[in-house]
Scaffold this active site. Structure first.
Site, PDB file in Angstrom:
ATOM      1  N   ASN A   8       0.865  -1.184   0.000  1.00 13.33           N
ATOM      2  CA  ASN A   8       0.000   0.000   0.000  1.00 13.33           C
ATOM      3  C   ASN A   8       0.905   1.239   0.000  1.00 13.33           C
ATOM      4  O   ASN A   8       1.482   1.588   1.029  1.00 13.33           O
ATOM      5  CB  ASN A   8      -0.899  -0.045   1.253  1.00 13.33           C
ATOM      6  N   TRP A   9       1.001   1.881  -1.157  1.00 14.04           N
ATOM      7  CA  TRP A   9       1.925   3.013  -1.280  1.00 14.04           C
ATOM      8  C   TRP A   9       1.327   4.326  -0.768  1.00 14.04           C
ATOM      9  O   TRP A   9       2.008   5.350  -0.769  1.00 14.04           O
ATOM     10  CB  TRP A   9       2.377   3.175  -2.737  1.00 14.04           C
ATOM     11  N   LYS A  10       0.058   4.311  -0.391  1.00 17.81           N
ATOM     12  CA  LYS A  10      -0.584   5.516   0.161  1.00 17.81           C
ATOM     13  C   LYS A  10      -0.334   6.719  -0.765  1.00 17.81           C
ATOM     14  O   LYS A  10      -0.324   6.562  -1.969  1.00 17.81           O
ATOM     15  CB  LYS A  10      -0.095   5.754   1.599  1.00 17.81           C
ATOM     16  N   HIS A  97      -9.768   1.229   5.218  1.00 18.00           N
ATOM     17  CA  HIS A  97      -8.426   1.431   5.771  1.00 18.00           C
ATOM     18  C   HIS A  97      -8.505   2.440   6.918  1.00 18.00           C
ATOM     19  O   HIS A  97      -9.264   3.407   6.853  1.00 18.00           O
ATOM     20  CB  HIS A  97      -7.462   1.924   4.688  1.00 18.00           C
ATOM     21  N   GLU A  99      -6.737   4.858   7.853  1.00 17.35           N
ATOM     22  CA  GLU A  99      -6.531   6.278   7.528  1.00 17.35           C
ATOM     23  C   GLU A  99      -7.788   6.886   6.911  1.00 17.35           C
ATOM     24  O   GLU A  99      -8.084   8.064   7.099  1.00 17.35           O
ATOM     25  CB  GLU A  99      -5.308   6.434   6.611  1.00 17.35           C
ATOM     26  N   GLU A 170      -5.647  -4.716  10.983  1.00  9.88           N
ATOM     27  CA  GLU A 170      -4.585  -3.730  11.164  1.00  9.88           C
ATOM     28  C   GLU A 170      -4.861  -2.905  12.422  1.00  9.88           C
ATOM     29  O   GLU A 170      -5.668  -1.964  12.378  1.00  9.88           O
ATOM     30  CB  GLU A 170      -4.529  -2.783   9.963  1.00  9.88           C
ATOM     31  N   GLY A 176       2.136   2.563  10.764  1.00  8.92           N
ATOM     32  CA  GLY A 176       3.044   3.690  10.535  1.00  8.92           C
ATOM     33  C   GLY A 176       3.742   4.174  11.792  1.00  8.92           C
ATOM     34  O   GLY A 176       4.361   5.231  11.794  1.00  8.92           O
ATOM     35  N   SER A 215       3.211  -1.806  10.568  1.00 10.04           N
ATOM     36  CA  SER A 215       4.663  -1.786  10.787  1.00 10.04           C
ATOM     37  C   SER A 215       5.350  -3.118  10.456  1.00 10.04           C
ATOM     38  O   SER A 215       6.276  -3.550  11.153  1.00 10.04           O
ATOM     39  CB  SER A 215       4.990  -1.353  12.214  1.00 10.04           C
ATOM     40  N   GLY A 236       2.670  -0.953   4.430  1.00  9.80           N
ATOM     41  CA  GLY A 236       2.730   0.448   4.021  1.00  9.80           C
ATOM     42  C   GLY A 236       4.170   0.874   3.821  1.00  9.80           C
ATOM     43  O   GLY A 236       4.785   0.613   2.786  1.00  9.80           O
ATOM     44  N   GLY A 237       4.744   1.519   4.843  1.00  8.55           N
ATOM     45  CA  GLY A 237       6.082   2.119   4.746  1.00  8.55           C
ATOM     46  C   GLY A 237       7.140   1.236   4.091  1.00  8.55           C
ATOM     47  O   GLY A 237       7.833   1.681   3.166  1.00  8.55           O
TER      48      GLY A 237
HETATM   49  P1  PGA Z   1       2.616   0.515   7.753  1.00 10.26           P
HETATM   50  O1  PGA Z   1       1.167   0.676   7.092  1.00 10.26           O
HETATM   51  O2  PGA Z   1       3.200  -0.777   7.229  1.00 10.26           O
HETATM   52  O3  PGA Z   1       3.398   1.721   7.313  1.00 10.26           O
HETATM   53  O4  PGA Z   1       2.420   0.461   9.232  1.00 10.26           O
HETATM   54  C1  PGA Z   1       0.293  -0.403   6.977  1.00 10.26           C
HETATM   55  C2  PGA Z   1      -1.003   0.007   6.326  1.00 10.26           C
HETATM   56  O5  PGA Z   1      -1.413   1.155   6.503  1.00 10.26           O
HETATM   57  O6  PGA Z   1      -1.637  -0.774   5.611  1.00 10.26           O
END
Ligand code: PGA
Length: 255
Positions: A8-10, A97, A99, A170, A176, A215, A236-237
């Protein structure tokens, strides 16, 4: 069941950066390392076409979108429809998600409409659920997960979801933040999700992949993938870096 390793590149990466990361990933991930694995990349909308062209129906790789609006078309400024996404080669979409729930203030009803409409329109859906730190401290893990799952799934006809629905657990406090849930926390939450799926969907429950996200890094992904009822990762990251993400993908390989 396959393992689903999702990037997930956001809101990161221009087209050029997306092209570079995708080409590097394709180079690092030889077909042997993709045994039993489906890799799904969720770039920003602006890079969907770029990533689509590089993936070019490559076995083991799929393209997904980070969001969708639950209508075929209309006056919805800034939104995107399922047909626009499938037109760009998307076969997956994220819904719920954290966010979008917490920063963009999407509620369970809206998430449910997205899940239903996306499934009706030939997209596979990764429904994301998870508790905040406050909810965990108040011992509300079970009730929050139940509410998020039930609201999104209770009205779906089971034939609609066969091979098309995935869940991502999650914990919001682990996204994050660099804070990874402990193995026993992940095992407990995934067991709760599996049991709830059984209650809501009966026979289909065991077929639904449950991914973990929060994470995930190359050094913790093998341990997380070894937990019962963990059928993939939503990253994500660490997925922004092709080298790190390809190591994570290896931890899901059945080769
Ligand atoms: P993260 O994000 O790996 O940066 O914690 C995960 C996600 O939001 O799906």
């Amino acid at each position: 069941m396959l393992n689903y390793m999702c990037a997930n590149w956001k809101m990161f990466k221009t087209r050029q950066q997306a092209a570079q990361t995708t080409s590097d990933l394709v180079t690092y991930l030889a077909s042997s390392s993709l045994a039993g694995v489906e890799v799904v990349i969720f770039p920003p909308f602006t890079a969907l076409e770029t990533v689509h062209q590089i993936l070019d129906s490559r076995p083991g790789f799929c393209l997904g979108a980070q969001n969708v609006y639950p209508a075929a078309e209309g006056a919805y400024t800034g939104e995107i429809s399922p047909a626009m996404l499938t037109d760009h080669g998307c076969s997956y979409v994220l819904a719920g998600h954290s966010e979008r729930r917490h920063v963009l203030v999407e509620n369970n009803d809206f998430v449910a409409r997205k899940v239903d409409f996306a499934l009706q329109n030939n997209l596979k859906v990764i429904l994301c659920i998870g508790e905040t730190l406050q909810e965990r401290k108040e011992n509300r893990l079970q009730s929050v997960l139940a509410e998020q799952l039930q609201s999104a799934l209770q009205d779906l006809q089971t034939e609609k979801i066969q091979d098309k629905l995935l869940i991502a657990y999650e914990p919001v406090w682990a996204i994050g933040t660099g804070e990874v849930a402990r193995v026993q926390d992940i095992a407990q939450a995934h067991q709760i999700v599996r049991d709830m799926l059984q209650t809501i969907l009966a026979d289909f429950a065991w077929q639904i992949p449950i991914l973990y996200g929060g994470s995930v890094k190359p050094d913790n992904s093998p341990e997380i993938m070894a937990i019962d009822n963990v059928n993939g990762l939503l990253v994500g990251g660490a997925s922004l870096n092709a080298d790190a993400f390809s190591q994570i993908v290896h931890s899901g390989s059945k080769a």
